[in-house]
Design a protein around this motif. Structure first.
Motif, PDB file in Angstrom:
ATOM      1  N   MET A   1       9.488  51.790  11.062  1.00 13.11           N
ATOM      2  CA  MET A   1       9.060  51.939  12.447  1.00 13.11           C
ATOM      3  C   MET A   1       8.817  50.608  13.148  1.00 13.11           C
ATOM      4  O   MET A   1       8.265  50.569  14.244  1.00 13.11           O
ATOM      5  N   GLY A   2       9.228  49.508  12.528  1.00 11.30           N
ATOM      6  CA  GLY A   2       9.025  48.206  13.135  1.00 11.30           C
ATOM      7  C   GLY A   2      10.138  47.784  14.071  1.00 11.30           C
ATOM      8  O   GLY A   2      10.032  46.761  14.752  1.00 11.30           O
ATOM      9  N   GLY A   3      11.233  48.553  14.102  1.00  9.01           N
ATOM     10  CA  GLY A   3      12.308  48.205  15.014  1.00  9.01           C
ATOM     11  C   GLY A   3      13.679  48.653  14.569  1.00  9.01           C
ATOM     12  O   GLY A   3      14.421  49.262  15.328  1.00  9.01           O
ATOM     13  N   ALA A   4      14.049  48.366  13.333  1.00  7.78           N
ATOM     14  CA  ALA A   4      15.421  48.592  12.901  1.00  7.78           C
ATOM     15  C   ALA A   4      15.695  50.029  12.459  1.00  7.78           C
ATOM     16  O   ALA A   4      16.844  50.477  12.457  1.00  7.78           O
ATOM     17  N   GLY A   5      14.670  50.766  12.056  1.00  6.85           N
ATOM     18  CA  GLY A   5      14.879  52.132  11.589  1.00  6.85           C
ATOM     19  C   GLY A   5      15.576  52.212  10.251  1.00  6.85           C
ATOM     20  O   GLY A   5      16.229  53.211   9.922  1.00  6.85           O
TER      21      GLY A   5
END
Length: 415
Positions: free
Chosen positions: A53-57
């Protein structure tokens, strides 16, 4: 308004940084289940289709598997709470209002990869997060749970709260490693990835705060339960940071796959009075802009990618008609220019030049040569840095040029 699927935020109302209150709400049941069968944890996370959930999935289980298989008796789990990007404010809420589910998730991750170090790497500008996490970690250190985890891992397990550098770039995972080793948060080339060689050369699992917060619930209730929380093929819930020109900005936990229209108009109360929707910076300010034709998009990693953008952290910055896209893009590129670590000249100089050119365009002082330079930089800069900062900066500039050419004084072209 529909009843919200609040898995992560609901405990925050009742629990705070009290471990006993967390246990009364069902906390530690996931950890107890994990202790009974630690060898099944990675498969359970895979079955739940938990993404980073930090950006890249990126699939969480694949990261865990890489760290678990890496050689070495000393391993690290790092909770990345460096959250510093404009429009993103989910992690600080979890860390300050419901820290125990984050800690429990990190301990379950430590069980899965047999790690003896668990570090909560937090933005020092978020004093509430630091304070509550330190209080919460102290309670776990005084509880019998840490000893149970240590017994299962086969060695003592230590918990630490470590302030990050406070720099935007410090959240990039290799920069996290550099910072935890005591150095400047310079990103490093990959491979090797941190899961193979991270902090002090040891296998290091780095997960975002929201990712770890979901883990105990998945292990407690099961993968099928988690998957059923999503819409369509999407799994689970997502925290969406909604800001900009909407009536009710805020943090919303909704089913993964909720439509952009519903986020803005059902949960966010719609646009400000007298305003019409123009665009949204999706997943923060480093992705392709979505416009009115994209209001039907399902907010999950795969569906947003199909629209040539990214869900990212789930930040949604809504812009109304009458607002200058160029002004907003210039602000964000200025943020990236200040946030560049300076290690890669193409990034440091490139973001500065992009910001300078955008300021000229915004003020109406630009020439055709400035627009040509802007386009040329967008062609030559991608892929020139050690991390994704310059690529993200170029992406949003290119998107604004393509989607709103009239604001640049450029004739629109047919797609």
């Amino acid at each position: 308004m529909d009843k919200l699927n609040q898995v992560l935020l609901k405990p925050a109302i009742q629990v705070g940084a009290d471990l006993f209150a967390w246990m009364q709400q069902g906390g530690t049941q996931g950890l107890a289940t994990a202790l009974d069968a630690p060898q099944t944890l990675i498969q359970r996370i895979a079955d739940a289709d938990l993404r980073g959930m930090g950006g890249a999935g990126f699939p969480t289980a694949r990261k865990w598997e890489a760290a678990a298989q890496a050689a070495g008796s000393e391993k690290y789990v790092v909770c990345n709470g460096n959250e510093d990007e404009p429009g993103t404010f989910k992690d600080r809420t979890l860390l300050s209002r419901t820290p125990h589910q984050v800690i429990e998730g990190a301990l379950i991750a430590a069980l899965a990869i047999r790690a003896c170090h668990v570090i909560f790497y937090l933005n020092p500008h978020q004093q509430g997060s630091l304070r509550e996490m330190r209080r919460a970690v102290a309670q776990w250190q005084d509880s019998p749970w840490l000893e149970k985890v240590a017994k299962a891992v086969g060695q003592p397990v230590d918990l630490q709260v470590v302030p990050s550098s406070g720099r935007y770039i410090g959240g990039e995972e290799t920069a996290v490693v550099a910072s935890l080793e005591g150095g400047f948060p310079f990103p490093r080339k990959k491979p090797p990835f941190p899961a193979e060689s991270g902090v002090r050369g040891c296998p290091t699992l780095i997960n975002n705060t929201e990712t770890l917060a979901k883990v105990s619930h998945i292990i407690r209730h099961g993968a099928d339960w988690y998957r059923a929380l999503g819409v369509g093929a999407a799994s689970g819930t997502k925290l969406y940071s909604l800001s900009g020109d909407v009536m009710a900005p805020g943090l919303y936990e909704l089913p993964m796959g909720t439509s952009l229209h519903d986020l803005i108009y059902r949960y966010g109360g719609g646009m400000l009075e007298g305003k019409a929707f123009k665009a949204v910076f999706t997943g923060g300010p480093s992705n392709t802009l979505l416009t009115r034709k994209d209001l039907d998009v399902a907010l999950d990693f795969d569906s947003v990618r199909e629209r040539q953008s990214r869900l990212g952290t789930g930040a949604m910055i809504v812009i109304s008609e009458g607002s200058s896209i160029i002004r907003k893009v210039a602000e964000y590129i200025g943020f990236f220019a200040k946030g560049s670590c300076g290690q890669c000249p193409s990034c440091k100089c490139g973001t500065f030049q992009l910001a300078r050119l955008l300021e000229r365009v915004d003020s109406g002082r630009h020439s055709p040569a400035d627009l040509a330079a802007l386009r040329h930089l967008c062609q030559i800069l991608p892929g020139s840095g050690r991390c994704g900062l310059i690529d993200g900066a170029v992406t949003v500039v290119q998107s604004s040029l393509h989607t709103f050419p009239q604001e640049y004084g450029i004739a629109a072209t047919a797609d």
